[in-house]
Design a protein around this motif. Structure first.
Motif, PDB file in Angstrom:
ATOM      1  N   THR A 139      74.895  -4.557  33.777  1.00  0.00           N
ATOM      2  CA  THR A 139      73.771  -4.336  34.689  1.00  0.00           C
ATOM      3  C   THR A 139      74.126  -3.282  35.726  1.00  0.00           C
ATOM      4  OG1 THR A 139      72.997  -6.616  34.415  1.00  0.00           O
ATOM      5  CG2 THR A 139      72.212  -5.422  36.357  1.00  0.00           C
ATOM      6  N   GLY A 140      75.342  -3.354  36.238  1.00  0.00           N
ATOM      7  CA  GLY A 140      75.790  -2.383  37.227  1.00  0.00           C
ATOM      8  C   GLY A 140      75.783  -0.970  36.680  1.00  0.00           C
ATOM      9  N   GLU A 141      76.259  -0.812  35.456  1.00  0.00           N
ATOM     10  CA  GLU A 141      76.266   0.523  34.843  1.00  0.00           C
ATOM     11  C   GLU A 141      74.858   1.040  34.612  1.00  0.00           C
ATOM     12  OE1 GLU A 141      79.091   0.989  31.491  1.00  0.00           O
ATOM     13  OE2 GLU A 141      80.019   2.178  33.083  1.00  0.00           O
ATOM     14  N   ARG A 142      73.948   0.142  34.176  1.00  0.00           N
ATOM     15  CA  ARG A 142      72.549   0.565  33.999  1.00  0.00           C
ATOM     16  C   ARG A 142      71.949   1.026  35.320  1.00  0.00           C
ATOM     17  NH1 ARG A 142      72.007  -4.070  30.746  1.00  0.00           N
ATOM     18  NH2 ARG A 142      70.861  -5.127  32.415  1.00  0.00           N
ATOM     19  N   HIS A 143      72.315   0.345  36.380  1.00  0.00           N
ATOM     20  CA  HIS A 143      71.807   0.697  37.703  1.00  0.00           C
ATOM     21  C   HIS A 143      72.258   2.099  38.098  1.00  0.00           C
ATOM     22  CE1 HIS A 143      70.280   0.018  41.726  1.00  0.00           C
ATOM     23  NE2 HIS A 143      71.452   0.317  42.249  1.00  0.00           N
ATOM     24  N   ILE A 144      73.535   2.382  37.886  1.00  0.00           N
ATOM     25  CA  ILE A 144      74.068   3.709  38.213  1.00  0.00           C
ATOM     26  C   ILE A 144      73.394   4.782  37.369  1.00  0.00           C
ATOM     27  CG2 ILE A 144      76.128   5.159  38.151  1.00  0.00           C
ATOM     28  CD1 ILE A 144      76.080   3.101  40.409  1.00  0.00           C
ATOM     29  N   GLU A 145      73.204   4.500  36.080  1.00  0.00           N
ATOM     30  CA  GLU A 145      72.554   5.459  35.187  1.00  0.00           C
ATOM     31  C   GLU A 145      71.105   5.695  35.606  1.00  0.00           C
ATOM     32  OE1 GLU A 145      73.064   3.663  31.405  1.00  0.00           O
ATOM     33  OE2 GLU A 145      75.211   4.129  31.273  1.00  0.00           O
ATOM     34  N   ALA A 146      70.430   4.622  36.044  1.00  0.00           N
ATOM     35  CA  ALA A 146      69.039   4.754  36.475  1.00  0.00           C
ATOM     36  C   ALA A 146      68.938   5.600  37.742  1.00  0.00           C
ATOM     37  CB  ALA A 146      68.433   3.374  36.716  1.00  0.00           C
ATOM     38  N   ILE A 147      69.874   5.430  38.655  1.00  0.00           N
ATOM     39  CA  ILE A 147      69.884   6.239  39.880  1.00  0.00           C
ATOM     40  C   ILE A 147      70.126   7.706  39.542  1.00  0.00           C
ATOM     41  CG2 ILE A 147      71.223   6.742  41.975  1.00  0.00           C
ATOM     42  CD1 ILE A 147      71.623   3.736  42.309  1.00  0.00           C
ATOM     43  N   GLU A 160      69.511   9.237  36.746  1.00  0.00           N
ATOM     44  CA  GLU A 160      68.335   9.768  36.056  1.00  0.00           C
ATOM     45  C   GLU A 160      67.219  10.072  37.043  1.00  0.00           C
ATOM     46  OE1 GLU A 160      65.067   8.301  32.726  1.00  0.00           O
ATOM     47  OE2 GLU A 160      67.036   7.329  32.818  1.00  0.00           O
ATOM     48  N   SER A 161      67.019   9.172  38.011  1.00  0.00           N
ATOM     49  CA  SER A 161      65.970   9.365  39.012  1.00  0.00           C
ATOM     50  C   SER A 161      66.216  10.622  39.846  1.00  0.00           C
ATOM     51  CB  SER A 161      65.887   8.139  39.923  1.00  0.00           C
ATOM     52  OG  SER A 161      64.944   8.329  40.946  1.00  0.00           O
ATOM     53  N   ILE A 162      67.453  10.823  40.256  1.00  0.00           N
ATOM     54  CA  ILE A 162      67.785  12.003  41.063  1.00  0.00           C
ATOM     55  C   ILE A 162      67.647  13.272  40.229  1.00  0.00           C
ATOM     56  CG2 ILE A 162      69.638  13.177  42.315  1.00  0.00           C
ATOM     57  CD1 ILE A 162      70.679  10.411  43.127  1.00  0.00           C
ATOM     58  N   ARG A 163      68.077  13.212  38.977  1.00  0.00           N
ATOM     59  CA  ARG A 163      68.005  14.382  38.115  1.00  0.00           C
ATOM     60  C   ARG A 163      66.552  14.796  37.877  1.00  0.00           C
ATOM     61  NH1 ARG A 163      69.980  12.348  33.902  1.00  0.00           N
ATOM     62  NH2 ARG A 163      72.176  12.761  34.325  1.00  0.00           N
ATOM     63  N   GLU A 164      65.671  13.814  37.706  1.00  0.00           N
ATOM     64  CA  GLU A 164      64.283  14.121  37.362  1.00  0.00           C
ATOM     65  C   GLU A 164      63.408  14.449  38.573  1.00  0.00           C
ATOM     66  OE1 GLU A 164      62.865  10.842  35.130  1.00  0.00           O
ATOM     67  OE2 GLU A 164      64.003  11.341  33.316  1.00  0.00           O
ATOM     68  N   THR A 165      63.692  13.796  39.716  1.00  0.00           N
ATOM     69  CA  THR A 165      62.807  13.961  40.871  1.00  0.00           C
ATOM     70  C   THR A 165      63.505  14.457  42.133  1.00  0.00           C
ATOM     71  OG1 THR A 165      63.107  11.693  41.694  1.00  0.00           O
ATOM     72  CG2 THR A 165      61.418  12.035  40.000  1.00  0.00           C
ATOM     73  N   GLY A 166      64.837  14.380  42.140  1.00  0.00           N
ATOM     74  CA  GLY A 166      65.557  14.742  43.362  1.00  0.00           C
ATOM     75  C   GLY A 166      65.588  13.614  44.366  1.00  0.00           C
ATOM     76  N   LYS A 167      65.063  12.452  43.997  1.00  0.00           N
ATOM     77  CA  LYS A 167      64.993  11.300  44.893  1.00  0.00           C
ATOM     78  C   LYS A 167      65.444  10.037  44.160  1.00  0.00           C
ATOM     79  CE  LYS A 167      60.797  13.119  47.128  1.00  0.00           C
ATOM     80  NZ  LYS A 167      59.373  12.816  47.436  1.00  0.00           N
ATOM     81  N   ILE A 168      65.749   9.014  44.949  1.00  0.00           N
ATOM     82  CA  ILE A 168      66.002   7.690  44.367  1.00  0.00           C
ATOM     83  C   ILE A 168      64.690   6.916  44.450  1.00  0.00           C
ATOM     84  CG2 ILE A 168      67.287   5.533  44.519  1.00  0.00           C
ATOM     85  CD1 ILE A 168      69.596   7.034  45.756  1.00  0.00           C
ATOM     86  N   GLU A 226      63.024   3.805  44.048  1.00  0.00           N
ATOM     87  CA  GLU A 226      63.498   2.436  43.978  1.00  0.00           C
ATOM     88  C   GLU A 226      62.811   1.614  42.882  1.00  0.00           C
ATOM     89  OE1 GLU A 226      65.964   1.245  45.470  1.00  0.00           O
ATOM     90  OE2 GLU A 226      66.381   2.594  47.149  1.00  0.00           O
ATOM     91  N   ALA A 227      61.508   1.729  42.780  1.00  0.00           N
ATOM     92  CA  ALA A 227      60.780   0.933  41.790  1.00  0.00           C
ATOM     93  C   ALA A 227      61.205   1.295  40.373  1.00  0.00           C
ATOM     94  CB  ALA A 227      59.275   1.143  41.962  1.00  0.00           C
ATOM     95  N   SER A 228      61.304   2.574  40.106  1.00  0.00           N
ATOM     96  CA  SER A 228      61.712   3.034  38.785  1.00  0.00           C
ATOM     97  C   SER A 228      63.145   2.616  38.474  1.00  0.00           C
ATOM     98  CB  SER A 228      61.589   4.561  38.722  1.00  0.00           C
ATOM     99  OG  SER A 228      62.118   5.056  37.514  1.00  0.00           O
ATOM    100  N   VAL A 229      64.028   2.761  39.463  1.00  0.00           N
ATOM    101  CA  VAL A 229      65.428   2.381  39.278  1.00  0.00           C
ATOM    102  C   VAL A 229      65.540   0.884  38.993  1.00  0.00           C
ATOM    103  CG1 VAL A 229      67.632   2.085  40.503  1.00  0.00           C
ATOM    104  CG2 VAL A 229      66.405   4.263  40.632  1.00  0.00           C
ATOM    105  N   TYR A 230      64.775   0.084  39.717  1.00  0.00           N
ATOM    106  CA  TYR A 230      64.840  -1.373  39.547  1.00  0.00           C
ATOM    107  C   TYR A 230      64.387  -1.771  38.140  1.00  0.00           C
ATOM    108  CZ  TYR A 230      64.745  -6.257  40.947  1.00  0.00           C
ATOM    109  OH  TYR A 230      64.998  -7.606  41.044  1.00  0.00           O
ATOM    110  N   LEU A 231      63.287  -1.193  37.700  1.00  0.00           N
ATOM    111  CA  LEU A 231      62.763  -1.529  36.373  1.00  0.00           C
ATOM    112  C   LEU A 231      63.719  -1.112  35.257  1.00  0.00           C
ATOM    113  CD1 LEU A 231      58.991  -0.634  36.811  1.00  0.00           C
ATOM    114  CD2 LEU A 231      59.919  -2.893  36.292  1.00  0.00           C
ATOM    115  N   LYS A 232      64.314   0.055  35.397  1.00  0.00           N
ATOM    116  CA  LYS A 232      65.246   0.529  34.376  1.00  0.00           C
ATOM    117  C   LYS A 232      66.544  -0.272  34.381  1.00  0.00           C
ATOM    118  CE  LYS A 232      63.386   5.208  34.157  1.00  0.00           C
ATOM    119  NZ  LYS A 232      63.582   6.632  34.527  1.00  0.00           N
ATOM    120  N   THR A 233      66.878  -0.827  35.541  1.00  0.00           N
ATOM    121  CA  THR A 233      68.102  -1.621  35.637  1.00  0.00           C
ATOM    122  C   THR A 233      67.919  -2.999  35.018  1.00  0.00           C
ATOM    123  OG1 THR A 233      68.759  -0.494  37.693  1.00  0.00           O
ATOM    124  CG2 THR A 233      69.804  -2.622  37.219  1.00  0.00           C
ATOM    125  N   TYR A 234      66.836  -3.668  35.369  1.00  0.00           N
ATOM    126  CA  TYR A 234      66.647  -5.059  34.959  1.00  0.00           C
ATOM    127  C   TYR A 234      65.629  -5.239  33.841  1.00  0.00           C
ATOM    128  CZ  TYR A 234      69.227  -6.030  39.228  1.00  0.00           C
ATOM    129  OH  TYR A 234      70.187  -6.064  40.211  1.00  0.00           O
TER     130      TYR A 234
END
Length: 314
Positions: free
Chosen positions: A246-254, A256-264, A266-274
């Motif tokens: 789960t921790g690794e998925r969280h890091i990967e989601a963060i 990905e979010s920064i790469r695609e939008t330049g921002k974190i 939160e909602a997208s990161v949470y859904l991709k993590t869990y």
């Protein structure tokens, strides 16, 4: 003596028969008086029943860890008049560390702390050739620089007493154990890397990154840094626990979010993590409390997103 000042020391006393109570002592101190000296004078001059631990008086042994004016500190590293100046009062409160069971007055039971420390196997396991005297281990200067800070832990327990994650998660080894564990995990002379990694990785992902251990460590060990560094070794572990995955998925989601939008986002990161199912309970809670609307906000990408990608090495 010049520059002496009277202080009032309020000590949180405790014994098995009476429970806990506050007791006050008055004495004069000067600008050089450590809190260990304050306690020694109280015990020898006013109240021989006061119980506390102290040994080296030089911030090396870690024995005198306690709370002074609510702060986890080493008494030997704390000048009484510094506390008076900092808080604007000549009343100084002294209490035992949080989290640990009390034995008497300022003395706490360190058995749980030591068991956590020994779980990480806090010693070097050299190769068979070294043990047989057929070879020797050399440590490069760059490796020594990596390890040196984390070798300074004195097992005082202050970081554990201040850590909220230890209090709520019995499977979290605690910041001190991680500092000691990483010190050997990163040592190229050690021979049980895989075994250490299994011990440390799951626990590392249970840290909440509150940085309390960073704030209270009297030796500037930065236990939270060792936890971050340990997490980076997760990719080398063959079998990962659900917490580590789960921790690794969280890091990967963060990332990905920064790469695609330049921002974190939160909602997208949470859904991709869990995942949707894993997030369902929290989504219901957010809906009931009128916060689901924040999860549905679609933010625009930052300008010059290509520069962000460049910074990320793309």
């Amino acid at each position: 003596m010049e520059n002496e000042q009277e202080i009032v020391v309020r000590v949180k006393r405790f014994n098995q028969e009476k429970g806990e109570w506050w007791q006050e002592y008055k004495l004069k101190v000067d600008r050089f008086t450590q809190m260990t000296e304050v306690l020694r004078r109280i015990k020898t001059e006013q109240d021989p029943t006061l119980a506390y631990r102290a040994s080296c008086h030089m911030a090396v042994c870690g024995s005198c860890a306690m709370k002074i004016n609510g702060e986890p500190r080493l008494a030997c590293k704390t000048l009484a008049l510094d506390m008076v100046k900092k808080y604007g009062s000549n009343v100084i409160t002294v209490e035992p560390m949080d989290f640990f069971e009390r034995e008497k007055d300022l003395i706490v039971d360190m058995e749980d702390f030591y068991s956590r420390m020994f779980k990480v196997k806090p010693r070097l396991y050299p190769s068979k050739e070294v043990l047989e005297g057929k070879a020797e281990h050399r440590l490069k200067p760059e490796d020594q620089r990596e390890l040196w800070k984390f070798e300074q832990c004195i097992w005082c327990g202050l970081c554990v007493s201040a850590c909220p994650a230890v209090k709520i998660d019995p499977q979290f080894l605690g910041p001190a154990a991680h500092a000691k564990g990483y010190r050997f995990l990163a040592d190229p002379r050690d021979t049980i890397y895989e075994e250490r990694l299994k011990i440390l990785v799951d626990s590392a992902w249970r840290c909440t990154y509150c940085y309390m251990c960073f704030n209270v460590c009297p030796r500037d060990v930065e236990p939270v840094t060792t936890i971050k560094k340990t997490r980076a070794h997760t990719k080398f572990l063959k079998e990962r626990t659900p917490v580590a995955e789960t921790g690794e998925r969280h890091i990967e989601a963060i990332e990905e979010s920064i790469r695609e939008t330049g921002k974190i986002q939160e909602a997208s990161v949470y859904l991709k993590t869990y995942g949707v199912l894993g997030s369902l309970i929290d989504l219901i809670y957010a809906f009931q409390n009128g916060k689901l609307k924040y999860a549905l906000i679609k933010e625009e990408k930052v300008k010059n997103i290509e520069q962000v990608k460049k910074l990320m090495g793309e």
